[in-house]
Scaffold this motif. Structure first.
Motif, PDB file in Angstrom:
ATOM      1  N   LYS A 158       0.870  -1.177   0.000  1.00 45.43           N
ATOM      2  CA  LYS A 158       0.000   0.000   0.000  1.00 45.43           C
ATOM      3  C   LYS A 158       0.905   1.224   0.000  1.00 45.43           C
ATOM      4  N   CYS A 159       0.651   2.135  -0.937  1.00 45.99           N
ATOM      5  CA  CYS A 159       1.498   3.313  -1.105  1.00 45.99           C
ATOM      6  C   CYS A 159       0.798   4.576  -0.619  1.00 45.99           C
ATOM      7  N   GLU A 160       1.606   5.581  -0.331  1.00 45.92           N
ATOM      8  CA  GLU A 160       1.053   6.903  -0.056  1.00 45.92           C
ATOM      9  C   GLU A 160       0.355   7.387  -1.321  1.00 45.92           C
ATOM     10  N   THR A 216       2.361   5.593  -6.198  1.00 43.33           N
ATOM     11  CA  THR A 216       2.431   4.193  -6.615  1.00 43.33           C
ATOM     12  C   THR A 216       3.479   3.949  -7.698  1.00 43.33           C
ATOM     13  N   SER A 225       0.787  -3.259 -10.775  1.00 44.32           N
ATOM     14  CA  SER A 225      -0.205  -2.406 -10.116  1.00 44.32           C
ATOM     15  C   SER A 225      -1.500  -3.212 -10.077  1.00 44.32           C
ATOM     16  N   ALA A 237      -7.416  -3.375  -1.939  1.00 37.80           N
ATOM     17  CA  ALA A 237      -6.883  -2.771  -0.721  1.00 37.80           C
ATOM     18  C   ALA A 237      -5.419  -2.341  -0.859  1.00 37.80           C
ATOM     19  N   TYR A 238      -4.691  -2.946  -1.780  1.00 37.04           N
ATOM     20  CA  TYR A 238      -3.280  -2.621  -1.973  1.00 37.04           C
ATOM     21  C   TYR A 238      -3.077  -2.044  -3.368  1.00 37.04           C
ATOM     22  N   ASP A 239      -1.969  -1.354  -3.566  1.00 41.82           N
ATOM     23  CA  ASP A 239      -1.675  -0.687  -4.837  1.00 41.82           C
ATOM     24  C   ASP A 239      -0.761  -1.492  -5.745  1.00 41.82           C
ATOM     25  N   LYS A 261       3.331   2.624   2.701  1.00 43.03           N
ATOM     26  CA  LYS A 261       2.578   2.787   3.945  1.00 43.03           C
ATOM     27  C   LYS A 261       2.367   1.470   4.676  1.00 43.03           C
ATOM     28  N   ASP A 262       2.183   0.376   3.928  1.00 42.61           N
ATOM     29  CA  ASP A 262       1.830  -0.903   4.549  1.00 42.61           C
ATOM     30  C   ASP A 262       2.203  -2.030   3.594  1.00 42.61           C
ATOM     31  N   THR A 263       2.465  -3.208   4.158  1.00 41.67           N
ATOM     32  CA  THR A 263       2.759  -4.391   3.336  1.00 41.67           C
ATOM     33  C   THR A 263       2.079  -5.617   3.921  1.00 41.67           C
TER      34      THR A 263
END
Length: 88
Positions: free
Chosen positions: A9-11, A15, A34, A38-40, A68-70
């Motif tokens: 997940k990116c800011e 992306t 891409s 929920a994730y980019d 932001k998240d993985t």
């Protein structure tokens, strides 16, 4: 080699920048896609059998600016035309 995937997940608005950084800076990268949801991004990596995947994710992936998240998915077996007898 051990294969694994990471959902990233990116800011907002970063992306493509994050994807380029992963491809350009991590030799272990196999593919980055891409994706929707929920994730980019969905990135595939391969490391040596004795490598610490958790440390790789923590020190090499999660430290990339814009992430932001993985969520990491470790592969047990790759089912291919050799009937999954090859190493994942």
């Amino acid at each position: 080699m051990r294969q694994f995937f990471i959902f990233i997940k990116c800011e907002l608005g970063r992306t493509y920048e994050v994807a380029a950084e992963i491809v350009d800076s991590l030799a272990e990268t196999r593919q980055v896609h891409s994706v929707s949801g929920a994730y980019d991004l969905l990135a595939q990596f391969a490391v040596e059998k004795e490598a610490d995947i958790g440390r790789f994710v923590n020190t090499k992936v999660q430290t990339i600016s814009g992430i932001k998240d993985t969520q990491t998915l470790i592969c047990f077996n790759a089912f291919t035309s050799d009937k999954g007898l090859g190493e994942a």
